[in-house]
Design a protein around this motif. Structure first.
Motif, PDB file in Angstrom:
ATOM      1  N   UNK A   9      42.600  40.011  56.679  1.00 37.66           N
ATOM      2  CA  UNK A   9      41.243  40.070  56.155  1.00 37.66           C
ATOM      3  C   UNK A   9      41.169  40.876  54.878  1.00 37.66           C
ATOM      4  N   UNK A  10      42.169  41.693  54.588  1.00 31.75           N
ATOM      5  CA  UNK A  10      42.139  42.534  53.395  1.00 31.75           C
ATOM      6  C   UNK A  10      42.671  41.817  52.163  1.00 31.75           C
ATOM      7  N   UNK A  11      43.017  40.548  52.304  1.00 28.44           N
ATOM      8  CA  UNK A  11      43.544  39.797  51.162  1.00 28.44           C
ATOM      9  C   UNK A  11      42.504  39.733  50.044  1.00 28.44           C
ATOM     10  N   UNK A  12      42.968  39.809  48.802  1.00 27.90           N
ATOM     11  CA  UNK A  12      42.099  39.696  47.636  1.00 27.90           C
ATOM     12  C   UNK A  12      41.882  38.209  47.328  1.00 27.90           C
ATOM     13  N   UNK A  13      40.622  37.833  47.157  1.00 23.27           N
ATOM     14  CA  UNK A  13      40.289  36.442  46.875  1.00 23.27           C
ATOM     15  C   UNK A  13      40.384  36.161  45.381  1.00 23.27           C
ATOM     16  N   UNK A  39      43.976  32.114  47.357  1.00 22.74           N
ATOM     17  CA  UNK A  39      43.304  31.241  46.391  1.00 22.74           C
ATOM     18  C   UNK A  39      42.032  30.664  47.011  1.00 22.74           C
ATOM     19  N   UNK A  40      40.928  30.789  46.296  1.00 26.25           N
ATOM     20  CA  UNK A  40      39.658  30.225  46.760  1.00 26.25           C
ATOM     21  C   UNK A  40      39.554  28.757  46.364  1.00 26.25           C
ATOM     22  N   UNK A  56      28.793  32.056  43.846  1.00 32.52           N
ATOM     23  CA  UNK A  56      28.770  31.573  45.232  1.00 32.52           C
ATOM     24  C   UNK A  56      29.887  32.164  46.086  1.00 32.52           C
ATOM     25  N   UNK A  57      31.099  32.276  45.519  1.00 27.18           N
ATOM     26  CA  UNK A  57      32.258  32.676  46.309  1.00 27.18           C
ATOM     27  C   UNK A  57      32.587  34.166  46.225  1.00 27.18           C
ATOM     28  N   UNK A  58      32.036  34.857  45.226  1.00 25.99           N
ATOM     29  CA  UNK A  58      32.260  36.302  45.045  1.00 25.99           C
ATOM     30  C   UNK A  58      33.758  36.662  45.048  1.00 25.99           C
ATOM     31  N   UNK A  59      34.553  36.088  44.154  1.00 29.61           N
ATOM     32  CA  UNK A  59      35.985  36.408  44.127  1.00 29.61           C
ATOM     33  C   UNK A  59      36.232  37.847  43.695  1.00 29.61           C
TER      34      UNK A  59
END
Length: 261
Positions: A9-13, A39-40, A56-59
């Motif tokens: 869950x801590x992965x950076x998007x 990757x989003x 929308x995705x808040x990367x």
């Protein structure tokens, strides 16, 4: 969807923005090989899509191509820096060494195409959030190894939308009016807080003075005509609905220039 080793869950998007499908796929594959990043989907194919997907995705991080049709990477970054919590931005570029030096000085991450796994991994770790100071650095004149000023590729202007970056190739003319200068470009116009003289000094051969208060882009010049009242009007490519007045003192020089265009 590309497989990733970052399953926690801590992965950076990461949002990938590039108008070339192969470039997007290559970046996605590489990101998938680096622990801690995901990757989003969908990926963005242009600047407008990028802005919508960021909202929308808040990367956490945006891998942002610079050369794209419509809004380019610098313009997208300028919009992103106005957000309350902008994502970190890493530019993907094929720019020359002077542009790369600008990115280094401004502390904005950059990658040179074709992107290498080691470079991507390092850039992801060092990515910083874009801010006004960094973007201002990108739009200041650069210096080469000999200390000579290099003209900017974009003009920055503060508008109601925030900071706008106008690529020089989209500029039609600059017109002085009291303390401000109006920059007319393909998409409209903005006000600049810098004098015509400094613009003329910086961009040199790319600009032509047609009036004490007007500079036009040399490559935009199309034709000159004289009105029945004896006034001279200049027509610019991209400004079909209007023309600009040329002062008598600049007519001869303009005619001479146009013989070589």
């Amino acid at each position: 969807m590309f497989e990733t080793h970052a399953g926690s869950l801590s992965a950076m998007n990461v949002l990938i923005v590039d108008d070339e499908p192969l470039a997007r796929e290559r970046l996605a594959r590489l990101v998938g090989q680096i622990n801690g990043y995901r990757v989003l989907e969908p990926m963005a194919t242009n600047g407008e899509e990028a802005l919508g997907l960021v909202e929308r995705l808040k990367p956490d991080i945006v891998l942002l191509d610079i050369r794209m049709p419509g809004l380019d990477g610098l313009q997208v970054a300028a919009r992103l820096c106005e957000l309350d919590a902008p994502p970190a931005v890493i530019f993907c570029t094929a720019h020359d060494e002077f542009a790369l030096e600008a990115f280094q000085v401004s502390a904005v991450g950059y990658l040179v195409k074709p992107v290498r796994l080691e470079q991507l991994s390092e850039a992801l770790k060092k990515a910083e959030r874009p801010n006004r100071v960094q973007l201002a650095t990108l739009t200041k004149p650069l210096e080469d190894d000999a200390g000579h000023a290099q003209a900017r590729s974009h003009i920055s202007a503060r508008t109601r939308k925030g900071i706008e970056l106008i690529p020089l190739e989209q500029v039609l003319y600059f017109m002085a009016d009291h303390k401000y200068v109006t920059l007319r470009h393909e998409g409209g116009e903005v006000l600049l807080d810098e004098p015509l003289k400094s613009l003329e000094d910086e961009f040199g051969d790319q600009l032509v003075r047609i009036h004490r208060n007007a500079l036009v882009m040399r490559e935009r010049i199309e034709r000159l005509h004289r009105t029945p009242l004896g006034h001279f009007q200049l027509h610019l490519r991209g400004l079909e609905e209007d023309s600009l007045t040329v002062s008598r003192r600049h007519v001869a020089g303009l005619r001479k220039l146009m013989q070589h265009l």
